[in-house]
Design an enzyme around this catalytic site. Structure first.
Site, short mmCIF file in Angstrom:
data_model
loop_
_atom_site.label_atom_id
_atom_site.label_comp_id
_atom_site.label_asym_id
_atom_site.label_seq_id
_atom_site.Cartn_x
_atom_site.Cartn_y
_atom_site.Cartn_z
N CYS A 1 16.81 -29.02 -7.75
CA CYS A 1 17.97 -28.67 -7.01
C CYS A 1 18.70 -27.41 -8.06
O CYS A 1 19.03 -27.97 -9.19
CB CYS A 1 18.99 -29.65 -6.62
SG CYS A 1 20.43 -28.97 -5.67
N ASN B 1 10.03 -33.12 -7.46
CA ASN B 1 9.79 -33.99 -6.40
C ASN B 1 8.58 -34.90 -6.60
O ASN B 1 7.69 -34.58 -7.61
CB ASN B 1 9.48 -33.30 -4.75
CG ASN B 1 10.74 -32.45 -4.33
OD1 ASN B 1 11.58 -33.16 -3.59
ND2 ASN B 1 10.44 -31.26 -4.84
N ARG C 1 9.67 -25.10 0.38
CA ARG C 1 11.07 -24.97 0.47
C ARG C 1 11.72 -25.65 -0.90
O ARG C 1 11.85 -24.93 -1.75
CB ARG C 1 11.71 -25.52 1.58
CG ARG C 1 13.17 -25.26 1.95
CD ARG C 1 14.36 -25.72 0.91
NE ARG C 1 14.20 -27.40 1.30
CZ ARG C 1 15.12 -28.09 0.52
NH1 ARG C 1 15.79 -27.59 -0.29
NH2 ARG C 1 15.08 -29.31 0.63
N ASP C 2 11.81 -26.90 -0.85
CA ASP C 2 12.65 -27.41 -2.12
C ASP C 2 11.53 -27.46 -3.34
O ASP C 2 12.09 -27.16 -4.41
CB ASP C 2 12.63 -29.16 -1.73
CG ASP C 2 13.38 -29.87 -2.91
OD1 ASP C 2 14.03 -28.92 -3.57
OD2 ASP C 2 13.56 -31.02 -2.68
N HIS D 1 12.85 -37.72 -5.82
CA HIS D 1 12.53 -36.86 -7.16
C HIS D 1 11.95 -37.89 -8.27
O HIS D 1 12.57 -38.90 -8.38
CB HIS D 1 13.73 -36.14 -7.78
CG HIS D 1 14.20 -34.97 -6.65
ND1 HIS D 1 13.97 -33.40 -7.31
CD2 HIS D 1 14.44 -34.65 -5.50
CE1 HIS D 1 14.21 -32.84 -6.08
NE2 HIS D 1 14.37 -33.52 -5.22
N HIS E 1 13.69 -38.94 0.54
CA HIS E 1 13.44 -37.63 -0.23
C HIS E 1 13.51 -38.25 -1.83
O HIS E 1 14.73 -38.30 -2.06
CB HIS E 1 14.35 -36.47 0.28
CG HIS E 1 13.89 -35.41 -0.68
ND1 HIS E 1 13.29 -34.16 -0.15
CD2 HIS E 1 14.68 -34.80 -1.95
CE1 HIS E 1 13.27 -33.14 -1.06
NE2 HIS E 1 14.05 -33.50 -2.17
#
Length: 299
Positions: A235, A244, A11-12, A204, A202
Site C-alpha cells: 500500500c 501480498n 491492482r494491489d 500481506h 486479504h
C-alpha cells in the site's frame, strides 16, 4: 472443500511498484491469470492518478479485456467520484474500501474511520442500485501502521454498518501484515457470525505469517482469499506494507491440503516466472522459485 482465490496482482500487486506497467502488460497479466484458472480478479482502482500512478489507465485496462463469461472483474472504489468512473466501464463488481483506524483512513482516503465506513456503505448501496455487484473491504482490520492495535469491537461495528448495505461479502484486510493465525481465525468467525455474509480475507506477508494466516482463515470458514502473483504488492500509504501472499504459494498450500481452487499450479508458477521477467527482478513468491512437488496418487 473449495476456496475461491481472487487474483489481485493487476491492482494491489502493481500499485506500489516503481516499474510502471503499460496498459498492454496489465491486460496480458490478467489474461494469463485467467488461463491459469483465475475466475475473479481485481483489475483496476478508480483513484487519483497523481496519488497512484500505476492505476491511471483503469478505464483503458477494462476496455481492453477479452473475458470468458464466467470471469468476474473487480474495480476498487474509495468514494463517489471513483464509483461514477467505475459505473461508466464494464467492470463486473465494485469493491468499496474503508479503514479501521483514523490515521490510516485519513492518509488513504482523506476521511476518519467512521466516515470512511459510511462512504463505503453508500458506495455499496449506490452500486447495487445501478445494477452492479458490490462488496467492501475493511482495511487495517488487524492493526494500523500508525496507531498500532485496532479495537476488534470497532471492526465489528464497521462490518455491521456495511452489512446493512447489502454487499455480496465483507473482506478483512491485514494491510500491513501484523496478524497471526489466532487473530485471523477469531475475527473471521466473529464477523461471519455477526453479519451472516461470506468473508473474504486479504493478507500481506510482511512479517512472514501470511500463508499460515491464510490456512487459519480457511479453517475459520473464510469463503475467499486474495492473493497476488509472485507475492508482489503493498500500500502506497502504509509504511512497510510489503507484498501480498503469493498466488502460487496459496494454490500449492490448497492443492497439497485437498482444497480445490480451480487454479492450475504449473500454469500459475509459469506465469509468476513470466512476471518476474517483465519486472526485471526476482519476486517474493516461494513456490515459483522452488517449484511444485509431485502429488501422491491417493490424495
Amino acid at each position: 472443500m473449495k476456496v475461491e482465490i481472487v487474483e489481485v496482482a493487476a491492482r494491489d500487486g502493481l500499485q506500489n511498484e516503481k516499474v510502471q506497467f503499460t496498459t498492454a502488460q496489465k491486460i496480458d497479466l490478467i489474461h494469463r491469470m485467467i488461463a491459469a484458472g483465475a475466475r475473479r480478479l481485481e483489475v483496476a482502482s478508480f483513484v487519483r492518478a497523481d496519488r497512484v500512478p500505476q492505476m491511471a489507465d483503469a478505464e483503458a485496462v477494462i476496455a481492453g479485456l477479452d473475458l470468458p463469461a464466467n470471469v468476474v472483474t473487480i474495480g476498487l472504489v474509495l468514494n463517489p467520484r471513483g464509483l461514477d468512473r467505475a459505473l461508466r466501464t464494464d467492470v463486473c463488481e465494485v469493491g468499496a474500501v474503508c479503514v479501521a483506524s483514523d490515521t490510516f483512513a485519513r492518509k488513504n482516503q482523506g476521511e476518519a474511520s467512521a466516515q470512511s465506513a459510511k462512504i463505503a456503505a453508500d458506495v455499496v448501496r449506490e452500486a447495487r442500485a445501478a445494477g452492479r455487484r458490490a462488496q467492501a473491504t475493511i482495511g487495517a482490520a488487524f492493526g494500523c501502521p500508525f496507531e498500532g492495535e485496532v479495537d476488534t469491537a470497532w471492526v465489528m461495528a464497521i462490518a455491521e454498518e456495511i452489512a446493512a448495505a447489502g454487499p455480496v461479502e465483507i473482506a478483512l484486510a491485514d494491510t500491513v501484515g501484523v496478524a497471526v493465525p489466532r487473530e485471523v481465525a477469531s475475527l473471521v468467525e466473529k464477523v461471519k457470525a455477526t453479519t451472516g455474509l461470506p468473508i473474504r480475507v486479504h493478507l500481506h506477508d510482511t512479517r512472514g505469517a501470511g500463508i499460515a494466516n491464510a490456512w487459519a482463515a480457511i479453517g475459520a470458514g473464510a469463503a475467499t482469499l486474495d492473493a497476488s502473483l509472485g507475492g508482489i504488492g503493498g500500500c502506497p500509504f502504509a509504511p512497510g506494507a510489503t507484498g501480498n501472499i503469493a498466488t502460487e504459494d496459496l494454490v500449492y498450500l490448497c492443492a497439497r491440503s485437498g482444497v480445490t481452487t480451480g487454479y492450475d499450479l504449473d500454469r500459475t508458477i509459469a506465469t509468476a516466472r513470466w512476471l518476474a521477467g517483465e519486472m526485471g527482478r526476482a519476486l517474493p513468491g516461494a513456490v515459483s522459485r522452488a517449484g511444485g512437488f509431485p502429488m501422491k496418487e491417493d490424495r
